[in-house]
Design an enzyme around this catalytic site. Structure first.
Site, mmCIF file in Angstrom:
data_model
loop_
_atom_site.group_PDB
_atom_site.id
_atom_site.type_symbol
_atom_site.label_atom_id
_atom_site.label_comp_id
_atom_site.label_asym_id
_atom_site.label_seq_id
_atom_site.Cartn_x
_atom_site.Cartn_y
_atom_site.Cartn_z
ATOM 1 C CD GLU A 170 47.785 68.958 -52.868
ATOM 2 O OE1 GLU A 170 48.732 68.691 -53.610
ATOM 3 O OE2 GLU A 170 47.277 68.158 -52.090
ATOM 4 C CG HIS A 223 51.325 66.345 -52.839
ATOM 5 N ND1 HIS A 223 50.324 66.819 -53.649
ATOM 6 C CD2 HIS A 223 51.648 65.126 -53.341
ATOM 7 C CE1 HIS A 223 50.057 65.940 -54.591
ATOM 8 N NE2 HIS A 223 50.859 64.906 -54.423
ATOM 9 N NE ARG A 279 46.337 64.645 -58.101
ATOM 10 C CZ ARG A 279 47.572 64.183 -58.026
ATOM 11 N NH1 ARG A 279 48.045 63.755 -56.853
ATOM 12 N NH2 ARG A 279 48.348 64.131 -59.101
#
Length: 330
Positions: free
Chosen positions: A263, A295, A234
């Protein structure tokens, strides 16, 4: 039963539709995120499914309650984007996918480590320009290097197993220690010791109030010179401004991130023709020793099958009036 699948991409539609054939859910795929501006779209569903880009705060939960929606099915393992206390107060159940192809994220982590170390992007671009020189591409052997793994759940444990094969010395930190890790002969240490002793630090823990900015200015100053930092968990686990300072001072030798603090404004979006407004992201991208991916650590076919299967099973449990202790948060 109608389920609103927010923040859905083409691969969500493909894998969820395939796994839903024998279940019969009426899946409504929406390509926008669920938040206070879009929550009205949930009115027509019996449950909603969300992912990391959705913000399910108290106002969204109150709206869902008013629509007689009592379950939110996360398609991810993290749950920092949902107000669990408010959900509990309103009687809204929350489920997640705690384990989905740990190998996919662990292997992506290893890929970033190797790509940074051996400067593979730079090397590949040189060859495309017919430059076959190797000066400036010097790397190091992973064997006998100390790797600090923060978080030894399914993903962290898998990475520990992989790195064991490289002959690394592995230090681990996790409030809940894994017997599998110690059985492999690796030690748990304090976070402070791990930060001080590691050549490579890899983060594999959830984002909570306690873990927010665990790598800050102070932590970076206590690291080895030229340390490699990897974050595939994260974005909020690291203080981006502190990371930039560490890169500028050359305290940090390598940075590999599959996640970014802001993000939700970037990940899984094609912005090739747009100006990105995030100054800190743009600054990070200027460093030659930084590798950023979008990601995608989870993004394997095996992982997508597991995500779809677990999410749909969680919805089955909910509509049957049951609770799965393994995947339900409330």
């Amino acid at each position: 039963m109608k389920v609103g699948v927010f923040s859905s991409k083409s691969y969500d539609r493909e894998f969820f539709s395939a796994r839903n054939r024998n279940l019969g859910f009426d899946l409504g795929f929406l390509d926008i995120a669920l938040n206070k501006e879009t929550v009205e779209l949930a009115r027509y569903f019996d449950a909603v499914s969300v992912c990391v880009d959705d913000l399910v705060d108290s106002s969204v939960l109150r709206a869902l309650k008013s629509f007689d929606i009592h379950h939110v099915a996360l398609r991810c393992s993290g749950f920092n984007n949902i107000d669990l206390k408010q959900a509990h107060k309103l009687g809204i159940g929350v489920s997640r996918v705690p384990n989905y192809s740990a190998e996919s994220v662990a292997e992506h982590t290893l890929a970033i480590i190797l790509a940074l170390n051996r400067k593979l992007l730079k090397a590949g671009n040189r060859v495309l320009d017919n430059n076959f020189g190797i000066e400036g591409l010097l790397g190091f052997n992973l064997r006998n290097k100390t790797v600090g793994v923060v978080g030894t759940g399914a993903i962290g444990l898998t990475l520990v197993k992989i790195l064991s094969g490289f002959g690394c010395k592995i230090l681990c930190y996790d409030p809940v220690q894994s017997a599998d890790v110690t059985a492999l002969g690796h030690n748990y240490v304090s976070l402070q010791e791990l930060i001080k002793e590691s050549d490579v630090i890899s983060l594999h823990c959830p984002l909570t109030e306690d873990s927010q900015h665990m790598l800050d200015h102070e932590a970076i100053q206590n690291m080895k010179d030229k340390v490699m930092i990897i974050n595939t968990s994260r974005g909020g686990l690291i203080n981006t401004q502190a990371i930039i300072s560490g890169l500028k001072s050359k305290k940090i030798g390598y940075l590999g991130i599959d996640v970014y603090e802001m993000e939700s404004e970037l990940a899984n979006n094609d912005l090739i023709c747009e100006k990105i407004p995030l100054d800190t992201y743009q600054r990070l991208a200027t460093f030659p020793n930084v590798l950023i991916t979008s990601h995608q650590g989870f993004f394997t076919s095996e992982s997508l099958v597991q995500i779809a299967d677990t999410t749909l099973r969680n919805l089955q449990y909910y509509f049957a009036g049951k609770v799965c202790d393994e995947t339900f948060l409330l």
